[in-house]
Motif scaffolding. Sequence first.
Motif, PDB file in Angstrom:
ATOM      1  N   LEU A  22       0.853  -1.179   0.000  1.00  0.00           N
ATOM      2  CA  LEU A  22       0.000   0.000   0.000  1.00  0.00           C
ATOM      3  C   LEU A  22       0.893   1.235   0.000  1.00  0.00           C
ATOM      4  O   LEU A  22       1.689   1.421   0.924  1.00  0.00           O
ATOM      5  N   ALA A  23       0.803   2.027  -1.069  1.00  0.00           N
ATOM      6  CA  ALA A  23       1.595   3.264  -1.128  1.00  0.00           C
ATOM      7  C   ALA A  23       0.796   4.336  -0.391  1.00  0.00           C
ATOM      8  O   ALA A  23      -0.208   4.824  -0.891  1.00  0.00           O
ATOM      9  N   THR A  24       1.245   4.657   0.819  1.00  0.00           N
ATOM     10  CA  THR A  24       0.387   5.422   1.733  1.00  0.00           C
ATOM     11  C   THR A  24       0.789   6.877   1.933  1.00  0.00           C
ATOM     12  O   THR A  24       0.361   7.505   2.910  1.00  0.00           O
ATOM     13  N   LYS A  25       1.605   7.422   1.035  1.00  0.00           N
ATOM     14  CA  LYS A  25       1.949   8.840   1.182  1.00  0.00           C
ATOM     15  C   LYS A  25       0.675   9.689   1.183  1.00  0.00           C
ATOM     16  O   LYS A  25      -0.244   9.405   0.407  1.00  0.00           O
ATOM     17  N   THR A  26       0.623  10.643   2.065  1.00  0.00           N
ATOM     18  CA  THR A  26      -0.511  11.573   2.289  1.00  0.00           C
ATOM     19  C   THR A  26      -1.776  10.906   2.865  1.00  0.00           C
ATOM     20  O   THR A  26      -2.733  11.589   3.186  1.00  0.00           O
ATOM     21  N   GLU A  80       6.218   4.172   2.385  1.00  0.00           N
ATOM     22  CA  GLU A  80       6.159   5.622   2.587  1.00  0.00           C
ATOM     23  C   GLU A  80       7.311   6.291   1.849  1.00  0.00           C
ATOM     24  O   GLU A  80       8.371   5.691   1.640  1.00  0.00           O
ATOM     25  N   ASN A  81       7.104   7.547   1.468  1.00  0.00           N
ATOM     26  CA  ASN A  81       8.087   8.274   0.649  1.00  0.00           C
ATOM     27  C   ASN A  81       8.938   9.274   1.398  1.00  0.00           C
ATOM     28  O   ASN A  81       9.954   9.716   0.874  1.00  0.00           O
ATOM     29  N   LYS A  82       8.467   9.709   2.541  1.00  0.00           N
ATOM     30  CA  LYS A  82       9.208  10.735   3.263  1.00  0.00           C
ATOM     31  C   LYS A  82       9.387  10.320   4.714  1.00  0.00           C
ATOM     32  O   LYS A  82       8.434   9.887   5.365  1.00  0.00           O
ATOM     33  N   GLY A 135       5.199  -1.512 -10.773  1.00  0.00           N
ATOM     34  CA  GLY A 135       3.769  -1.434 -11.044  1.00  0.00           C
ATOM     35  C   GLY A 135       3.071  -0.603  -9.990  1.00  0.00           C
ATOM     36  O   GLY A 135       3.302  -0.790  -8.791  1.00  0.00           O
ATOM     37  N   MET A 136       2.261   0.355 -10.441  1.00  0.00           N
ATOM     38  CA  MET A 136       1.482   1.219  -9.555  1.00  0.00           C
ATOM     39  C   MET A 136       0.025   1.176 -10.033  1.00  0.00           C
ATOM     40  O   MET A 136      -0.331   0.331 -10.845  1.00  0.00           O
ATOM     41  N   SER A 137      -0.799   2.095  -9.528  1.00  0.00           N
ATOM     42  CA  SER A 137      -2.232   2.017  -9.858  1.00  0.00           C
ATOM     43  C   SER A 137      -2.498   1.843 -11.352  1.00  0.00           C
ATOM     44  O   SER A 137      -3.327   1.036 -11.751  1.00  0.00           O
ATOM     45  N   ASN A 138      -1.787   2.602 -12.170  1.00  0.00           N
ATOM     46  CA  ASN A 138      -2.115   2.617 -13.596  1.00  0.00           C
ATOM     47  C   ASN A 138      -1.449   1.542 -14.430  1.00  0.00           C
ATOM     48  O   ASN A 138      -1.827   1.327 -15.570  1.00  0.00           O
ATOM     49  N   VAL A 169       3.637  -5.072  -6.109  1.00  0.00           N
ATOM     50  CA  VAL A 169       3.072  -3.907  -6.783  1.00  0.00           C
ATOM     51  C   VAL A 169       2.779  -2.863  -5.705  1.00  0.00           C
ATOM     52  O   VAL A 169       2.338  -3.199  -4.610  1.00  0.00           O
ATOM     53  N   ARG A 170       3.070  -1.612  -6.022  1.00  0.00           N
ATOM     54  CA  ARG A 170       2.914  -0.528  -5.041  1.00  0.00           C
ATOM     55  C   ARG A 170       1.725   0.333  -5.454  1.00  0.00           C
ATOM     56  O   ARG A 170       1.801   1.054  -6.434  1.00  0.00           O
ATOM     57  N   VAL A 171       0.638   0.224  -4.705  1.00  0.00           N
ATOM     58  CA  VAL A 171      -0.606   0.852  -5.151  1.00  0.00           C
ATOM     59  C   VAL A 171      -1.135   1.843  -4.112  1.00  0.00           C
ATOM     60  O   VAL A 171      -1.307   1.498  -2.939  1.00  0.00           O
ATOM     61  N   GLY A 172      -1.362   3.063  -4.573  1.00  0.00           N
ATOM     62  CA  GLY A 172      -1.906   4.103  -3.700  1.00  0.00           C
ATOM     63  C   GLY A 172      -3.265   4.575  -4.171  1.00  0.00           C
ATOM     64  O   GLY A 172      -4.310   4.210  -3.628  1.00  0.00           O
ATOM     65  N   THR A 173      -3.254   5.384  -5.220  1.00  0.00           N
ATOM     66  CA  THR A 173      -4.467   6.036  -5.725  1.00  0.00           C
ATOM     67  C   THR A 173      -5.647   5.083  -5.930  1.00  0.00           C
ATOM     68  O   THR A 173      -6.773   5.408  -5.550  1.00  0.00           O
ATOM     69  N   ALA A 174      -5.404   3.936  -6.508  1.00  0.00           N
ATOM     70  CA  ALA A 174      -6.506   3.018  -6.828  1.00  0.00           C
ATOM     71  C   ALA A 174      -7.214   2.518  -5.567  1.00  0.00           C
ATOM     72  O   ALA A 174      -8.348   2.053  -5.623  1.00  0.00           O
ATOM     73  N   GLN A 197      -7.450   9.910  -5.111  1.00  0.00           N
ATOM     74  CA  GLN A 197      -6.490  10.889  -5.631  1.00  0.00           C
ATOM     75  C   GLN A 197      -5.763  11.628  -4.511  1.00  0.00           C
ATOM     76  O   GLN A 197      -6.372  11.974  -3.510  1.00  0.00           O
ATOM     77  N   ARG A 198      -4.487  11.902  -4.744  1.00  0.00           N
ATOM     78  CA  ARG A 198      -3.728  12.746  -3.810  1.00  0.00           C
ATOM     79  C   ARG A 198      -3.823  14.196  -4.240  1.00  0.00           C
ATOM     80  O   ARG A 198      -4.082  14.507  -5.394  1.00  0.00           O
ATOM     81  N   LYS A 199      -3.552  15.072  -3.271  1.00  0.00           N
ATOM     82  CA  LYS A 199      -3.650  16.495  -3.538  1.00  0.00           C
ATOM     83  C   LYS A 199      -2.490  17.003  -4.400  1.00  0.00           C
ATOM     84  O   LYS A 199      -2.657  17.869  -5.242  1.00  0.00           O
ATOM     85  N   TYR A 257       6.769  14.353  -4.831  1.00  0.00           N
ATOM     86  CA  TYR A 257       7.418  13.351  -3.985  1.00  0.00           C
ATOM     87  C   TYR A 257       8.693  12.798  -4.580  1.00  0.00           C
ATOM     88  O   TYR A 257       9.493  12.172  -3.913  1.00  0.00           O
ATOM     89  N   TRP A 258       8.848  12.962  -5.845  1.00  0.00           N
ATOM     90  CA  TRP A 258       9.980  12.325  -6.517  1.00  0.00           C
ATOM     91  C   TRP A 258      11.125  13.277  -6.812  1.00  0.00           C
ATOM     92  O   TRP A 258      12.235  12.864  -7.070  1.00  0.00           O
ATOM     93  N   ASN A 259      10.825  14.578  -6.836  1.00  0.00           N
ATOM     94  CA  ASN A 259      11.832  15.521  -7.320  1.00  0.00           C
ATOM     95  C   ASN A 259      12.397  16.428  -6.253  1.00  0.00           C
ATOM     96  O   ASN A 259      12.843  17.524  -6.544  1.00  0.00           O
TER      97      ASN A 259
HETATM   98  C1  PLP Z   1       3.065   7.126  -4.980  1.00  0.00           C
HETATM   99  C2  PLP Z   1       3.902   5.982  -5.330  1.00  0.00           C
HETATM  100  C3  PLP Z   1       3.337   4.778  -5.756  1.00  0.00           C
HETATM  101  C4  PLP Z   1       1.846   4.564  -5.924  1.00  0.00           C
HETATM  102  O1  PLP Z   1       1.350   5.345  -6.966  1.00  0.00           O
HETATM  103  P1  PLP Z   1      -0.209   5.318  -7.345  1.00  0.00           P
HETATM  104  O2  PLP Z   1      -0.241   5.818  -8.726  1.00  0.00           O
HETATM  105  O3  PLP Z   1      -0.875   6.212  -6.371  1.00  0.00           O
HETATM  106  O4  PLP Z   1      -0.673   3.923  -7.210  1.00  0.00           O
HETATM  107  C5  PLP Z   1       4.200   3.720  -6.036  1.00  0.00           C
HETATM  108  N1  PLP Z   1       5.531   3.859  -5.931  1.00  0.00           N
HETATM  109  C6  PLP Z   1       6.111   4.991  -5.527  1.00  0.00           C
HETATM  110  C7  PLP Z   1       7.584   5.072  -5.421  1.00  0.00           C
HETATM  111  C8  PLP Z   1       5.315   6.101  -5.225  1.00  0.00           C
HETATM  112  O5  PLP Z   1       5.911   7.239  -4.853  1.00  0.00           O
END
Ligand code: PLP
Length: 243
Positions: free
Chosen positions: A34-38, A57-59, A204-207, A220-225, A229-231, A237-239
Amino acid sequence: MENRILQQLNEVKDKITLACQRVKREPKEVKLLLATKTVIPENIKVALEAGETLIGENKIQELKSKFNAFGDHRPEIHFIGHLQSNKIKEAVKYADCIESIDRFDLAQKLDNRLRSEGKTMPVFIQVNTSFEASKFGVAPEEALSLIKAVAPLEALEIKGLMTIGLLSNVTEKVREGFRLLRELRDEANALQLPGVQLSELSMGMSNDMEMAIEEGATIVRVGTAIFGQRKYPDSYYWNENKK
Ligand SMILES: *Cc1c(COP(=O)(O)O)cnc(C)c1O
């Protein structure tokens, strides 16, 4: 909110199962992270109470602020964001695994820290398979040398490779990135480095999770799905340090 999360979680799990069936893989070979940022702890707990056990988590700051909310039933926590060297101490404290090792000096500092505490940690090497300048990860052509360099570090156990897929609608291009990650893992294993056996592919992520599963993803790392949606856009988060 609670019902919505549970419903979306089930939909994601169904998609995982179907993708596995298409390529004759066992659904249990694919872990859902579960990608749980925010996402607020209350909402994360909905998924944990439904049986999920792994989050990313990302941060460090955000992870730290959520950590205590999990209490005794805390999930396995992977760090999946860009890790700055000055956050290593806290990463060791709050994460069970770092999926974003993308440079030797980071690996070395993490190893030093772990050894000083008498600990070891599973790690993933993050590879930039999409060749996009905006993403972190070691360049594919440098991945094997990084793995060779990290392999002897005693406190780190390289479990596998991680990548963030190309953000594109051109599915064949996205798929190529996943395929490349799998090939790199196989090449790394063929080197037969002492004590190194890479079994995991975190991709692999939501899309694009179904395509990632077809190409061999084990996580697979899934958040949005699942959580909606995140704000902020993902680039936030990546840059962090890369402009
Ligand atoms: C946010 C994030 C995800 C999940 O992305 P979604 O499109 O929300 O499923 C997966 N991996 C990383 C590294 C992320 O930062």
